[in-house]
Structures are given as structure tokens and as C-alpha cells.
Design a protein around this motif. Structure first.
Motif, PDB file in Angstrom:
ATOM      1  N   THR A   2       0.824  -1.191   0.000  1.00 16.94           N
ATOM      2  CA  THR A   2       0.000   0.000   0.000  1.00 16.94           C
ATOM      3  C   THR A   2       0.860   1.243   0.000  1.00 16.94           C
ATOM      4  OG1 THR A   2      -1.659  -1.183   1.286  1.00 16.94           O
ATOM      5  CG2 THR A   2      -1.830   1.208   1.225  1.00 16.94           C
ATOM      6  N   ALA A   3       0.527   2.178  -0.842  1.00 15.23           N
ATOM      7  CA  ALA A   3       1.285   3.430  -0.899  1.00 15.23           C
ATOM      8  C   ALA A   3       0.989   4.248   0.334  1.00 15.23           C
ATOM      9  CB  ALA A   3       0.916   4.212  -2.159  1.00 15.23           C
ATOM     10  N   THR A   4       2.027   4.535   1.104  1.00 14.27           N
ATOM     11  CA  THR A   4       1.850   5.287   2.330  1.00 14.27           C
ATOM     12  C   THR A   4       2.976   6.279   2.479  1.00 14.27           C
ATOM     13  OG1 THR A   4       3.055   3.582   3.528  1.00 14.27           O
ATOM     14  CG2 THR A   4       0.657   3.430   3.556  1.00 14.27           C
ATOM     15  N   ALA A   5       2.827   7.189   3.425  1.00 11.10           N
ATOM     16  CA  ALA A   5       3.883   8.155   3.731  1.00 11.10           C
ATOM     17  C   ALA A   5       3.870   8.395   5.219  1.00 11.10           C
ATOM     18  CB  ALA A   5       3.654   9.465   2.982  1.00 11.10           C
ATOM     19  N   PRO A   6       5.028   8.494   5.868  1.00 10.22           N
ATOM     20  CA  PRO A   6       5.065   8.700   7.302  1.00 10.22           C
ATOM     21  C   PRO A   6       4.532  10.046   7.710  1.00 10.22           C
ATOM     22  CG  PRO A   6       7.267   8.848   6.380  1.00 10.22           C
ATOM     23  CD  PRO A   6       6.361   8.404   5.279  1.00 10.22           C
ATOM     24  N   GLN A  79      14.037   4.963   2.164  1.00  8.51           N
ATOM     25  CA  GLN A  79      15.144   5.435   2.994  1.00  8.51           C
ATOM     26  C   GLN A  79      14.992   6.921   3.291  1.00  8.51           C
ATOM     27  OE1 GLN A  79      19.009   3.909   1.898  1.00  8.51           O
ATOM     28  NE2 GLN A  79      20.042   5.766   2.556  1.00  8.51           N
ATOM     29  N   GLU A  80      14.544   7.679   2.304  1.00 11.74           N
ATOM     30  CA  GLU A  80      14.312   9.119   2.496  1.00 11.74           C
ATOM     31  C   GLU A  80      13.263   9.347   3.580  1.00 11.74           C
ATOM     32  OE1 GLU A  80      14.686  13.267   1.633  1.00 11.74           O
ATOM     33  OE2 GLU A  80      15.881  11.597   0.857  1.00 11.74           O
ATOM     34  N   GLU A  81      12.183   8.572   3.528  1.00 11.11           N
ATOM     35  CA  GLU A  81      11.123   8.703   4.526  1.00 11.11           C
ATOM     36  C   GLU A  81      11.631   8.350   5.921  1.00 11.11           C
ATOM     37  OE1 GLU A  81       8.107   6.195   2.984  1.00 11.11           O
ATOM     38  OE2 GLU A  81       7.396   7.642   1.496  1.00 11.11           O
ATOM     39  N   GLN A  82      12.449   7.307   6.010  1.00 10.04           N
ATOM     40  CA  GLN A  82      13.031   6.926   7.293  1.00 10.04           C
ATOM     41  C   GLN A  82      13.893   8.050   7.867  1.00 10.04           C
ATOM     42  OE1 GLN A  82      14.904   2.973   6.456  1.00 10.04           O
ATOM     43  NE2 GLN A  82      13.916   2.401   8.352  1.00 10.04           N
ATOM     44  N   ALA A  88      12.725  14.113  12.616  1.00  5.74           N
ATOM     45  CA  ALA A  88      11.561  14.643  13.325  1.00  5.74           C
ATOM     46  C   ALA A  88      11.491  14.076  14.746  1.00  5.74           C
ATOM     47  CB  ALA A  88      10.285  14.315  12.553  1.00  5.74           C
ATOM     48  N   ALA A  89      11.755  12.766  14.880  1.00  4.44           N
ATOM     49  CA  ALA A  89      11.693  12.136  16.202  1.00  4.44           C
ATOM     50  C   ALA A  89      12.835  12.597  17.101  1.00  4.44           C
ATOM     51  CB  ALA A  89      11.720  10.615  16.050  1.00  4.44           C
ATOM     52  N   LEU A  90      14.015  12.814  16.512  1.00  9.55           N
ATOM     53  CA  LEU A  90      15.162  13.279  17.298  1.00  9.55           C
ATOM     54  C   LEU A  90      14.882  14.648  17.901  1.00  9.55           C
ATOM     55  CD1 LEU A  90      18.088  12.833  18.234  1.00  9.55           C
ATOM     56  CD2 LEU A  90      18.854  13.827  16.061  1.00  9.55           C
ATOM     57  N   ALA A  91      14.206  15.479  17.148  1.00  4.35           N
ATOM     58  CA  ALA A  91      13.885  16.823  17.643  1.00  4.35           C
ATOM     59  C   ALA A  91      12.945  16.779  18.844  1.00  4.35           C
ATOM     60  CB  ALA A  91      13.260  17.655  16.526  1.00  4.35           C
ATOM     61  N   GLY A 120       2.651   5.315   9.539  1.00  2.00           N
ATOM     62  CA  GLY A 120       2.400   5.397   8.105  1.00  2.00           C
ATOM     63  C   GLY A 120       3.391   4.655   7.241  1.00  2.00           C
ATOM     64  N   PHE A 121       4.360   3.951   7.836  1.00  2.00           N
ATOM     65  CA  PHE A 121       5.320   3.183   7.044  1.00  2.00           C
ATOM     66  C   PHE A 121       4.667   1.921   6.476  1.00  2.00           C
ATOM     67  CE2 PHE A 121       8.561   5.423   9.665  1.00  2.00           C
ATOM     68  CZ  PHE A 121       9.350   5.910   8.634  1.00  2.00           C
ATOM     69  N   ASP A 122       5.194   1.470   5.344  1.00  2.00           N
ATOM     70  CA  ASP A 122       4.752   0.223   4.724  1.00  2.00           C
ATOM     71  C   ASP A 122       5.780  -0.853   5.074  1.00  2.00           C
ATOM     72  OD1 ASP A 122       4.251  -1.920   3.018  1.00  2.00           O
ATOM     73  OD2 ASP A 122       3.493  -0.639   1.425  1.00  2.00           O
ATOM     74  N   PRO A 123       5.422  -1.818   5.928  1.00  2.00           N
ATOM     75  CA  PRO A 123       6.398  -2.839   6.326  1.00  2.00           C
ATOM     76  C   PRO A 123       6.860  -3.718   5.173  1.00  2.00           C
ATOM     77  CG  PRO A 123       4.201  -3.412   7.103  1.00  2.00           C
ATOM     78  CD  PRO A 123       4.127  -2.012   6.567  1.00  2.00           C
ATOM     79  N   ASP A 124       6.003  -3.898   4.155  1.00  3.41           N
ATOM     80  CA  ASP A 124       6.408  -4.688   2.990  1.00  3.41           C
ATOM     81  C   ASP A 124       7.547  -3.993   2.247  1.00  3.41           C
ATOM     82  OD1 ASP A 124       4.560  -6.699   3.439  1.00  3.41           O
ATOM     83  OD2 ASP A 124       3.018  -5.743   2.220  1.00  3.41           O
ATOM     84  N   ARG A 125       7.467  -2.687   2.141  1.00  6.45           N
ATOM     85  CA  ARG A 125       8.539  -1.940   1.479  1.00  6.45           C
ATOM     86  C   ARG A 125       9.829  -2.028   2.293  1.00  6.45           C
ATOM     87  NH1 ARG A 125       5.744   3.733  -0.577  1.00  6.45           N
ATOM     88  NH2 ARG A 125       4.137   2.786  -1.900  1.00  6.45           N
TER      89      ARG A 125
END
Length: 227
Positions: A2-6, A79-82, A88-91, A120-125
Motif C-alpha cells: 500500500t502506498a503510504t507516507a510517514p 530510505q528518504e522517509e526513514q 523529526a523524532a530526534l527533535a 504510516g510506514f509500509d512494512p512490505d517496502r
């Protein structure tokens, strides 16, 4: 898949919603990513062509290149999304938390989210990307290059947390570089399969634990020749 975005990529409060044209472009982009990962999973990265990805979405190769410079760019969207999610999480980590502890907790949390499909991550990806970088030297090289290009953003984030100038202080650069090293070490450990790790997040956590403890490992016993 599924196409998702974090969540890190969502628009903030007060941001006007995208217009119809932008929504259509985003749908096309996500469809290309989804088709690419489906083909990568079926055929492998090296055997998949740009034309096949475009055909799967019923667009031309020319249209594909309006969104991506290459099929490597498509694969590296995860990788870009990660990386965006890590920043964002570090901040959000407590201001008084030591740097390596903050990095460890941040990166492990994002790795777990990617594996579980949270945020919002896709675990399959995620699983597909792990397999692709293990099987394709070309994509592995692209992944490392991409990580190094983005490393300066982590350096700036660490420097801000430490309250130092990265132009004159080496420590933020060293700390940021450890993130790339940890991911590679964890991926190698997972591929090896003999260390008992059951997930990438677990391997990442173990690698960061070594850094927190200190990596000045003692030398082994002296060999007879050296005695």
C-alpha cells in the motif's frame, strides 16, 4: 503493498490542502513507487526496468522521469522517509538526554515503526528494501551514497542538541556518522543470521548499545609470534 507516507511528511496546521493537480501528481508518484516495489519484490532490483514500472501504472517512461531520475531514486524513497522520520523524532527527544542515547532511542523507534507499519510506514517496502540492498551491489552503493549526502542534516540536529558549532566541533559529525555505520552493521548482522537477532530494530539497538558502552575494545591475547 500500500502506498503510504510517514507522518513526518504530512502538512502542518494552517497549511492549505493541495489542489486537484497536486493531488493527481502525488497519486501518480505513489502509484509509481508502489508498482516499483511490487516489481522489485517479484523480479529483483537489477532485473526491473523503468519501462516496466511505467507500464504498470499505464504511463510513459517520459512521465516516470518527471518524478524520478532513475529506478534507484524510487527504491530510495523509503530510505528518504526513514531519514525524515528520524530527524523529526530526534527533535522531540528530551533536551537533557545524552546524544548517543537520544540517537539510539530515536533510530530504534523508527526501525520498529518501519517493521510494524506504524507512523504510516509500509512494512512490505521495508522488508523489500532490506532484501534489495542485500542482493544488489548497485542499490547498496546508492543507499550508502544517499545516506552520506543526508548525513549533514543529522550533524546539524546533533550540533543543535549539543549547543555547539559544527564548523568548529568534530563531535556532531562523529555522532551523525555513527547512524550510517549502525544501520550497515545491523543489516550485515541480519544477513549473517548467526547472531540471534530477530529484527532489524533489535540489531540496531544492540549496535548502539556498543557505542554507548564505548568502542575502544581490548585487543585479543598476544599471539606466540608477538611474545
Amino acid at each position: 503493498m500500500t502506498a503510504t507516507a510517514p507522518e513526518a511528511r504530512s502538512t502542518g496546521p494552517g497549511t492549505p490542502p493541495p489542489g486537484r493537480r497536486e493531488r493527481k501528481k502525488q497519486r501518480t508518484r505513489e502509484a509509481l513507487i508502489d508498482a516499483a516495489f511490487r516489481l522489485f519484490a517479484e523480479k529483483g532490483f537489477d532485473a526491473t526496468t523503468v519501462e516496466e514500472i511505467a507500464d504498470a501504472v499505464d504511463v510513459s517512461a517520459r512521465t516516470f522521469f518527471r518524478y524520478f531520475a532513475s529506478k534507484e531514486d524510487v527504491a530510495l524513497t523509503f530510505q528518504e522517509e526513514q531519514q525524515e522520520a528520524v530527524l523529526a523524532a530526534l527533535a522531540e527527544r528530551p533536551a537533557g538526554e545524552p546524544v548517543m542515547t537520544a540517537l539510539r532511542r530515536t533510530v530504534v523507534a523508527i526501525a520498529r515503526a518501519a517493521e510494524r507499519g506504524d507512523l504510516g510506514f509500509d512494512p512490505d517496502r521495508f522488508r523489500c528494501m532490506m532484501t534489495l540492498t542485500a542482493d544488489s551491489p548497485t542499490l547498496l552503493a546508492g543507499s550508502l551514497e544517499h545516506a552520506q549526502k543526508k548525513q549533514h542534516l543529522t550533524t546539524l540536529a546533533v550540533a543543535a542538541r549539543m549547543g555547539v558549532d559544527p564548523e568548529t566541533d568534530l563531535r556532531p559529525h562523529v555522532a551523525a556518522a555513527t547512524v550510517v555505520c549502525v544501520f550497515r552493521a545491523a543489516a550485515d548482522a541480519m544477513r549473517c543470521g548467526s547472531m540471534g537477532f530477530t529484527s532489524m530494530a533489535e540489531a540496531v539497538d544492540a549496535a548502539f548499545a556498543l557505542l554507548e558502552e564505548g568502542v575502544n575494545f581490548p585487543a585479543g591475547p598476544a599471539s606466540p609470534e608477538s611474545g
